[in-house]
Design a protein around this motif. Structure first.
Motif, short mmCIF file in Angstrom:
data_model
loop_
_atom_site.label_atom_id
_atom_site.label_comp_id
_atom_site.label_asym_id
_atom_site.label_seq_id
_atom_site.Cartn_x
_atom_site.Cartn_y
_atom_site.Cartn_z
N GLY A 34 0.83 -1.20 0.00
CA GLY A 34 0.00 0.00 0.00
C GLY A 34 0.86 1.25 0.00
N ILE A 35 0.18 2.37 -0.17
CA ILE A 35 0.85 3.67 -0.16
C ILE A 35 0.35 4.46 1.04
N PRO A 81 5.06 14.19 1.26
CA PRO A 81 5.89 13.00 1.46
C PRO A 81 4.99 11.77 1.55
N ALA A 82 5.47 10.68 0.98
CA ALA A 82 4.71 9.43 0.96
C ALA A 82 5.67 8.27 0.81
N PHE A 83 5.16 7.08 1.07
CA PHE A 83 5.96 5.89 0.82
C PHE A 83 5.07 4.70 0.54
N TYR A 84 5.62 3.82 -0.30
CA TYR A 84 5.00 2.53 -0.54
C TYR A 84 5.61 1.54 0.45
N LEU A 146 13.75 0.21 -7.97
CA LEU A 146 13.34 1.03 -6.82
C LEU A 146 12.23 0.40 -6.00
N SER A 147 11.52 -0.53 -6.58
CA SER A 147 10.27 -1.05 -6.04
C SER A 147 10.34 -1.53 -4.59
N HIS A 148 9.30 -1.21 -3.86
CA HIS A 148 9.13 -1.70 -2.50
C HIS A 148 9.03 -3.23 -2.48
#
Length: 166
Positions: A34-35, A81-84, A146-148
């Motif tokens: 999720g994000i 700012p956000a993150f997966y 880069l993917s989580h």
């Protein structure tokens, strides 16, 4: 973590009821992702896939992005700012029952605009840290690096290698 485990446990239980012998040489992998957006107090988070369920009966990627844009607009924020996060769960009976969950992250910013044509989900509204383009504008090779999910898979790899050794 718990959602990834729920999925893996469900597959494990189904396989065990159908063919318990098959589990002796099997590793079950599942993921949940999720994000999380800072300006929205971490939303949509674990509800990312069904973020717009309060607006539409059957949420789609497009309806989820529309809600994200709307929520950012309500806050008067174009970028936050956000993150997966990705959680990868592994369950196995190899050498005795074991469960493992590892996390991976991709940090950056969520924007109240859609850009690009590559990807899915929120990729068109997420700019990874160190880049000026959204995931939807970047090549598949850069996204994969880069993917989580890539990060979580790298983190769980030592556990899988240990299982392979028995």
């Amino acid at each position: 973590k718990e959602n990834a485990l729920i999925k893996a446990r469900a597959v494990y239980k189904a396989l065990k009821s159908q063919n318990p012998e098959a589990l002796k040489n099997t590793v079950i992998l599942s993921d949940d992702s999720g994000i999380s957006v800072k300006a929205l107090d971490g939303a949509p988070g674990i509800y990312s896939a069904r973020y717009s369920s309060d607006i539409v009966e059957h949420p789609t990627e497009a309806s989820n992005r529309a809600k994200l844009k709307s929520e950012l607009d309500k806050k008067g924020v174009f970028s936050s700012p956000a993150f997966y996060t990705a959680a990868i769960a592994a369950i196995s009976d190899i050498g005795g029952f074991s469960e493992c969950v590892e996390l991976g992250f991709m940090h950056g910013s969520a924007i109240a605009d859609e850009r690009g044509e590559n990807g899915f989900g929120y990729d068109f509204m997420f700019i990874p840290q160190g880049y000026e383009l959204t995931i939807g504008q970047l090549s598949a090779q850069i996204k994969e690096a880069l993917s989580h999910r890539t990060q979580a898979l790298r983190a769980i790899l030592p556990h899988l290698k240990a299982l392979a050794k028995g």
